[in-house]
Design a protein around this motif. Sequence first.
Motif, PDB file in Angstrom:
ATOM      1  N   LYS A 197       0.834  -1.196   0.000  1.00  0.00           N
ATOM      2  CA  LYS A 197       0.000   0.000   0.000  1.00  0.00           C
ATOM      3  C   LYS A 197       0.869   1.247   0.000  1.00  0.00           C
ATOM      4  O   LYS A 197       0.698   2.140  -0.827  1.00  0.00           O
ATOM      5  CB  LYS A 197      -0.934   0.012   1.214  1.00  0.00           C
ATOM      6  CG  LYS A 197      -1.845   1.234   1.242  1.00  0.00           C
ATOM      7  CD  LYS A 197      -2.772   1.213   2.443  1.00  0.00           C
ATOM      8  CE  LYS A 197      -3.661   2.460   2.453  1.00  0.00           C
ATOM      9  NZ  LYS A 197      -4.540   2.494   3.651  1.00  0.00           N
ATOM     10  N   SER A 198       1.822   1.319   0.925  1.00  0.00           N
ATOM     11  CA  SER A 198       2.733   2.464   0.952  1.00  0.00           C
ATOM     12  C   SER A 198       4.011   2.081   1.683  1.00  0.00           C
ATOM     13  O   SER A 198       4.024   1.156   2.503  1.00  0.00           O
ATOM     14  CB  SER A 198       2.080   3.672   1.640  1.00  0.00           C
ATOM     15  OG  SER A 198       1.867   3.421   3.007  1.00  0.00           O
ATOM     16  N   PHE A 199       5.091   2.821   1.380  1.00  0.00           N
ATOM     17  CA  PHE A 199       6.385   2.510   1.978  1.00  0.00           C
ATOM     18  C   PHE A 199       7.230   3.750   2.080  1.00  0.00           C
ATOM     19  O   PHE A 199       7.462   4.446   1.088  1.00  0.00           O
ATOM     20  CB  PHE A 199       7.114   1.454   1.145  1.00  0.00           C
ATOM     21  CG  PHE A 199       8.492   1.088   1.663  1.00  0.00           C
ATOM     22  CD1 PHE A 199       8.704   0.811   3.006  1.00  0.00           C
ATOM     23  CD2 PHE A 199       9.568   1.001   0.802  1.00  0.00           C
ATOM     24  CE1 PHE A 199       9.965   0.469   3.479  1.00  0.00           C
ATOM     25  CE2 PHE A 199      10.839   0.658   1.254  1.00  0.00           C
ATOM     26  CZ  PHE A 199      11.037   0.388   2.600  1.00  0.00           C
ATOM     27  N   ASN A 200       7.668   4.055   3.293  1.00  0.00           N
ATOM     28  CA  ASN A 200       8.702   5.048   3.535  1.00  0.00           C
ATOM     29  C   ASN A 200       9.742   4.366   4.413  1.00  0.00           C
ATOM     30  O   ASN A 200       9.424   3.958   5.537  1.00  0.00           O
ATOM     31  CB  ASN A 200       8.132   6.280   4.238  1.00  0.00           C
ATOM     32  CG  ASN A 200       9.176   7.362   4.423  1.00  0.00           C
ATOM     33  OD1 ASN A 200      10.281   7.104   4.887  1.00  0.00           O
ATOM     34  ND2 ASN A 200       8.839   8.588   4.057  1.00  0.00           N
ATOM     35  N   PRO A 201      10.963   4.176   3.932  1.00  0.00           N
ATOM     36  CA  PRO A 201      11.945   3.341   4.651  1.00  0.00           C
ATOM     37  C   PRO A 201      12.165   3.741   6.104  1.00  0.00           C
ATOM     38  O   PRO A 201      12.444   2.894   6.938  1.00  0.00           O
ATOM     39  CB  PRO A 201      13.217   3.519   3.827  1.00  0.00           C
ATOM     40  CG  PRO A 201      12.751   3.897   2.480  1.00  0.00           C
ATOM     41  CD  PRO A 201      11.506   4.707   2.674  1.00  0.00           C
ATOM     42  N   SER A 202      12.038   5.006   6.426  1.00  0.00           N
ATOM     43  CA  SER A 202      12.363   5.444   7.785  1.00  0.00           C
ATOM     44  C   SER A 202      11.166   5.466   8.716  1.00  0.00           C
ATOM     45  O   SER A 202      11.341   5.564   9.936  1.00  0.00           O
ATOM     46  CB  SER A 202      12.993   6.841   7.739  1.00  0.00           C
ATOM     47  OG  SER A 202      12.084   7.778   7.183  1.00  0.00           O
ATOM     48  N   THR A 203       9.941   5.373   8.158  1.00  0.00           N
ATOM     49  CA  THR A 203       8.790   5.576   9.034  1.00  0.00           C
ATOM     50  C   THR A 203       7.728   4.487   8.992  1.00  0.00           C
ATOM     51  O   THR A 203       7.135   4.168  10.021  1.00  0.00           O
ATOM     52  CB  THR A 203       8.094   6.914   8.710  1.00  0.00           C
ATOM     53  OG1 THR A 203       7.638   6.898   7.350  1.00  0.00           O
ATOM     54  CG2 THR A 203       9.035   8.084   8.922  1.00  0.00           C
ATOM     55  N   LYS A 204       7.446   3.898   7.843  1.00  0.00           N
ATOM     56  CA  LYS A 204       6.281   3.016   7.793  1.00  0.00           C
ATOM     57  C   LYS A 204       6.265   2.161   6.526  1.00  0.00           C
ATOM     58  O   LYS A 204       6.648   2.606   5.447  1.00  0.00           O
ATOM     59  CB  LYS A 204       4.997   3.847   7.834  1.00  0.00           C
ATOM     60  CG  LYS A 204       3.706   3.037   7.879  1.00  0.00           C
ATOM     61  CD  LYS A 204       2.466   3.942   7.722  1.00  0.00           C
ATOM     62  CE  LYS A 204       2.304   4.882   8.871  1.00  0.00           C
ATOM     63  NZ  LYS A 204       1.016   5.654   8.774  1.00  0.00           N
ATOM     64  N   LEU A 205       5.774   0.938   6.694  1.00  0.00           N
ATOM     65  CA  LEU A 205       5.447   0.058   5.578  1.00  0.00           C
ATOM     66  C   LEU A 205       4.037  -0.454   5.806  1.00  0.00           C
ATOM     67  O   LEU A 205       3.745  -1.026   6.856  1.00  0.00           O
ATOM     68  CB  LEU A 205       6.431  -1.122   5.504  1.00  0.00           C
ATOM     69  CG  LEU A 205       6.041  -2.279   4.568  1.00  0.00           C
ATOM     70  CD1 LEU A 205       6.006  -1.823   3.111  1.00  0.00           C
ATOM     71  CD2 LEU A 205       6.998  -3.456   4.732  1.00  0.00           C
ATOM     72  N   GLU A 206       3.152  -0.234   4.839  1.00  0.00           N
ATOM     73  CA  GLU A 206       1.775  -0.700   4.936  1.00  0.00           C
ATOM     74  C   GLU A 206       1.507  -1.722   3.833  1.00  0.00           C
ATOM     75  O   GLU A 206       1.791  -1.458   2.657  1.00  0.00           O
ATOM     76  CB  GLU A 206       0.798   0.461   4.786  1.00  0.00           C
ATOM     77  CG  GLU A 206       0.872   1.491   5.897  1.00  0.00           C
ATOM     78  CD  GLU A 206      -0.108   2.620   5.684  1.00  0.00           C
ATOM     79  OE1 GLU A 206      -1.194   2.593   6.293  1.00  0.00           O
ATOM     80  OE2 GLU A 206       0.204   3.524   4.884  1.00  0.00           O
ATOM     81  N   VAL A 207       0.947  -2.872   4.219  1.00  0.00           N
ATOM     82  CA  VAL A 207       0.624  -3.915   3.248  1.00  0.00           C
ATOM     83  C   VAL A 207      -0.833  -4.328   3.439  1.00  0.00           C
ATOM     84  O   VAL A 207      -1.380  -4.229   4.540  1.00  0.00           O
ATOM     85  CB  VAL A 207       1.557  -5.135   3.395  1.00  0.00           C
ATOM     86  CG1 VAL A 207       3.016  -4.717   3.301  1.00  0.00           C
ATOM     87  CG2 VAL A 207       1.317  -5.876   4.708  1.00  0.00           C
TER      88      VAL A 207
END
Length: 520
Positions: A197-207
């Motif tokens: 769904k979304s990915f920011n390496p330093s803060t969050k990964l949403e699947v």
Amino acid sequence: MTSVLHPIKHLSAAALAVFSAFALSGSPEAAARGITVALANSFTTLDPYDATDVVSRQVSKSFYEGLFAFDKDMKPQPQLAESYEASPDGLVYTIKLKQGVPFHDGSEFDAEAVKVNFERVLDKKNGLTRYTYFNFVDKVEVVNKYTVRFTLKTPMSAFIARLANGTGQMICPSAIAKEGNDGLAFRPCGTGPYLLKSFNPSTKLEVVKNPNYRIKGLPKLDSITWLPVPENQTRVNMLLTGEADYVHSLPPELYKRLTDRNDIKLFNFPSIYQRWLTINMLHKPFDDIRVRQAIAYAINKKAYAKVVFDGFARPAASVLPPEIPGAVSFDEWPYDPKKARELLKEAGYPNGFETQLWGAFNNSTVNKGLQFLQQQLRQVGIKTTPRALEAGIMVDEVDSQTDPQKAPVRLWFVTWSNSTGEPDWGLRPFFDSRAVPPALNNTSYYVNPKVDALFDQGLGEVDAEKRAAIYSDIQKILWKDVPAVPLGFDNILAGVSKHLENFRPTLDSGFDFYNAEWKE
């Protein structure tokens, strides 16, 4: 090290900004029940072939599957493979594949996809960090649509274990062709149970759930939000308030405060996660074995386990965790500051010396460990400047060094999770002279031709008893040479909501969420 984190080194600043903001829509249906997972360390890439750390490879299992996977006892089991046969000489592995497995792009998984994936990692021009993990493979051939053959350069008794550890995951061939290394770091495409769904390496990964997953009824969760939360108290607070449903790992100093909670389930068991203090032998005074012995005598391993881990660790009396087959137990290096000072005096350092003390990862536990080591070494006259390195700085100053003589690391407090559960991968990455950065993790810059030769013999030996004897010899040499001081083996400490079932930690300090489900 678990193992050691590796950032997405291929990207320009502009590309990083673009990809960090990237979001790919998942299932069109609203999630009925998703969960949030708080992790002690960051993830930096979704490309399993370029991830040297456990966390990145574990979260990538949201999207990817391999030919084999480990069960709860670290035994390889078929995943996308059906079965395999090995030739008597250990050089050829013929693997039959499951049929009818869809990639996320709608194409079918087959032998050609296996060939494309492994040829990518074996092409040195791609510069993937896990090249050395598979560089013993000579060629990969398609026998037929659902059969693939691996021919090795030399026998490799741990080959199936290597395939099971989370590196050799199957990426969509279309994505390999389209995205290249930069894109695959941010845009996964595999056969796995979740979609990005979304990915920011330093803060969050949403699947989110893959509605077309190959196994009906899985996954049982609609979404997972993975969050890096390095501050210990914050992770615990998230578990207590329900902001996080699974926390990995729990800080030892706070674990006991949670034992009377009836809304939380706790995990506490020995792991194969080990911590070292590696010593850069290329630089004075560490080229003198008496100095390295002095460091070993100066550190109270029992106190290390008690102070840094509140007793949730075992002091090291071996160079491999006892759970690894073939681990050799020694008498612990005794805590003897007087002996340490005598050795330093013999080596020409009666007043000690000053040096750097770095730690892999900047989290609360690592900083606590650095403070303990600083205090221990100070008592024998070794004055250190402790510094916990963030992931990007760590790669620049430790992992990516190409000139050993200029490598700035001196004393390095590092972790390693043996992701194959056998002796070779617990030792070779740290002590083979060909494993110095940027190839692997030999930050001691230890060179011993006899050990190198034994490593090669061990990999090529197919007789289990003879192989065990070879790795026993390696361990005895390493214990004597002291290129690194083994400190201890962590316990696995994790917490989970009582409603979240089948989400559990694993022996290698990873976690299994394949059958996870929420039950009220």
